[in-house]
Design a protein around this motif. Structure first.
Motif, short mmCIF file in Angstrom:
data_model
loop_
_atom_site.label_atom_id
_atom_site.label_comp_id
_atom_site.label_asym_id
_atom_site.label_seq_id
_atom_site.Cartn_x
_atom_site.Cartn_y
_atom_site.Cartn_z
N GLY A 119 -40.20 -76.23 1.49
CA GLY A 119 -39.26 -75.19 1.80
C GLY A 119 -39.55 -73.94 1.01
N ASN A 120 -38.52 -73.28 0.62
CA ASN A 120 -38.67 -72.02 -0.07
C ASN A 120 -38.62 -72.15 -1.58
OD1 ASN A 120 -38.85 -70.69 2.33
ND2 ASN A 120 -36.68 -70.12 2.42
N THR A 121 -38.75 -73.38 -2.08
CA THR A 121 -38.62 -73.61 -3.51
C THR A 121 -39.96 -74.00 -4.11
OG1 THR A 121 -36.34 -74.33 -3.24
CG2 THR A 121 -37.43 -74.91 -5.29
N THR A 122 -40.35 -73.31 -5.18
CA THR A 122 -41.55 -73.68 -5.91
C THR A 122 -41.14 -73.94 -7.35
OG1 THR A 122 -42.01 -71.35 -6.40
CG2 THR A 122 -43.09 -72.31 -4.48
N GLN A 123 -41.91 -74.77 -8.04
CA GLN A 123 -41.58 -75.11 -9.41
C GLN A 123 -42.60 -74.50 -10.34
OE1 GLN A 123 -43.33 -77.73 -11.46
NE2 GLN A 123 -42.03 -77.05 -13.14
N HIS A 124 -42.11 -73.82 -11.36
CA HIS A 124 -42.98 -73.22 -12.36
C HIS A 124 -42.47 -73.58 -13.73
CE1 HIS A 124 -45.10 -70.69 -9.42
NE2 HIS A 124 -43.92 -70.45 -8.87
N ASN A 125 -43.34 -73.48 -14.73
CA ASN A 125 -42.92 -73.65 -16.10
C ASN A 125 -42.47 -72.30 -16.63
OD1 ASN A 125 -43.49 -76.41 -16.34
ND2 ASN A 125 -45.67 -75.96 -16.58
N HIS A 126 -41.40 -72.29 -17.41
CA HIS A 126 -40.87 -71.04 -17.93
C HIS A 126 -40.71 -71.18 -19.44
CE1 HIS A 126 -39.99 -69.73 -13.83
NE2 HIS A 126 -39.61 -70.98 -13.63
N SER A 127 -41.19 -70.17 -20.17
CA SER A 127 -41.18 -70.23 -21.62
C SER A 127 -39.79 -69.94 -22.17
CB SER A 127 -42.16 -69.19 -22.19
OG SER A 127 -43.46 -69.43 -21.70
N ILE A 128 -39.42 -70.66 -23.20
CA ILE A 128 -38.19 -70.39 -23.94
C ILE A 128 -38.59 -70.11 -25.38
CG2 ILE A 128 -36.05 -71.41 -24.82
CD1 ILE A 128 -35.88 -70.69 -21.92
N ALA A 129 -37.93 -69.14 -25.99
CA ALA A 129 -38.30 -68.73 -27.34
C ALA A 129 -38.20 -69.91 -28.31
CB ALA A 129 -37.39 -67.61 -27.81
N THR A 130 -39.23 -70.11 -29.08
CA THR A 130 -39.23 -71.20 -30.04
C THR A 130 -39.18 -70.69 -31.47
OG1 THR A 130 -41.65 -71.25 -29.96
CG2 THR A 130 -40.48 -72.78 -28.53
N THR A 161 -31.00 -72.02 -23.43
CA THR A 161 -30.52 -71.43 -24.68
C THR A 161 -31.65 -70.71 -25.39
OG1 THR A 161 -28.89 -73.21 -24.90
CG2 THR A 161 -29.34 -71.89 -26.86
N VAL A 162 -31.40 -69.45 -25.74
CA VAL A 162 -32.40 -68.63 -26.42
C VAL A 162 -31.87 -68.25 -27.79
CG1 VAL A 162 -33.75 -66.50 -26.31
CG2 VAL A 162 -33.17 -67.70 -24.20
N LEU A 210 -28.00 -67.06 -27.32
CA LEU A 210 -27.52 -66.73 -25.98
C LEU A 210 -27.81 -67.91 -25.06
CD1 LEU A 210 -26.54 -64.78 -23.70
CD2 LEU A 210 -28.93 -64.04 -23.49
N ARG A 211 -26.79 -68.32 -24.30
CA ARG A 211 -26.96 -69.42 -23.35
C ARG A 211 -26.68 -68.91 -21.94
NH1 ARG A 211 -24.00 -74.67 -25.02
NH2 ARG A 211 -25.93 -74.90 -26.22
N THR A 212 -27.58 -69.24 -21.01
CA THR A 212 -27.38 -68.89 -19.60
C THR A 212 -27.20 -70.18 -18.80
OG1 THR A 212 -29.74 -68.96 -19.02
CG2 THR A 212 -28.87 -66.87 -19.87
N ILE A 213 -26.30 -70.12 -17.81
CA ILE A 213 -26.00 -71.28 -16.97
C ILE A 213 -25.88 -70.81 -15.52
CG2 ILE A 213 -24.48 -73.29 -16.68
CD1 ILE A 213 -23.29 -72.53 -19.48
N ASN A 214 -26.30 -71.64 -14.58
CA ASN A 214 -26.21 -71.29 -13.15
C ASN A 214 -26.81 -69.91 -12.89
OD1 ASN A 214 -24.92 -73.66 -12.21
ND2 ASN A 214 -22.95 -72.91 -12.95
#
Length: 231
Positions: A1-12, A159-160, A168-172
């Protein structure tokens, strides 16, 4: 479908704690909760100058997490009332500024070749009742990297860390910058956390079905064996 999966970096990296002691204390100000609660999903957008076309649009729930002097975590949700957004649009770099009572969150998006990502996050929260101003920022990041024309989507919490005592936390979350057609989100680039959740759910379902099949087969063999014994 229209969904692809990628890896996304989170600050460490973990920046140093960054607080300012206020010279005067007020009784009014943001209410911090000792326990997290679901923040509301709000919509934000920034339009190109002299245009109705968005250069940034986002739908997400935001929560700031602070750690007071007693090392206790406290939570502040970004609510609808009193929250506004604006920003700047440029060809290769745009920003979204979210302002609310006693603070702000600024996200900077950068475009490089055929992708874009959040390169910088800055936030501030003034807590007059504690006599403290929390602030932090991270730069040179590759957060939520996504193909141009696609939107980044992540239902799970992200969470960043902005400082030792400030997150900072993002949801949905669903967001997009640059190359936005008709102010509608493009095809979805799903975060790895969501992809892992779906894969785990599918895996558990398969395991449950196999176990049920083995149990049913075992019952069948037992009944069949009992039938032979009666004869």
């Amino acid at each position: 479908g229209n969904t692809t999966q990628h890896n996304h970096s989170i600050a460490t990296t973990t920046p140093a704690a960054n607080t300012t002691v206020l010279t005067t204390r007020e009784t009014i100000g943001p209410t911090l909760s000792p326990k997290p609660s679901p923040p509301p999903v709000l919509n934000y957008s920034v339009t190109w100058p002299n245009s109705s076309t968005n250069c940034i649009q986002a739908s997400m729930a935001l929560e700031l997490i602070v750690q007071n002097s007693g090392k206790t975590e406290l939570y502040f949700n970004i609510e609808r009332g009193g929250t506004t957004s604006n920003g700047t649009c440029k060809e290769d770099q745009s920003s979204l500024n979210i302002t609310f009572s006693k603070g702000f969150i600024r996200l900077t998006f950068k475009k490089v070749e055929d992708s874009y990502y959040i390169s910088e996050i800055e936030a501030m929260l003034k807590v007059p009742s504690q006599g403290i101003l929390y602030n932090g920022n991270i730069t040179n990041q590759l957060l939520f990297k996504t193909r141009l024309g696609y939107s980044f989507k992540c239902v799970n919490k992200q969470t960043v860390t902005l400082a030792d005592n400030f997150q900072l936390r993002t949801i949905n979350t669903q967001l997009q910058a640059f190359n936005i057609n008709h102010n509608k989100f493009g095809k979805v680039s799903e975060c790895s956390a969501d992809y892992s959740t779906v894969a785990l759910a599918i895996g558990l379902t398969v395991v449950i079905l196999i176990v049920l099949a083995l149990i049913i087969y075992g019952i069948y063999l037992k009944r069949k064996s009992s039938g032979y014994q009666r004869i």
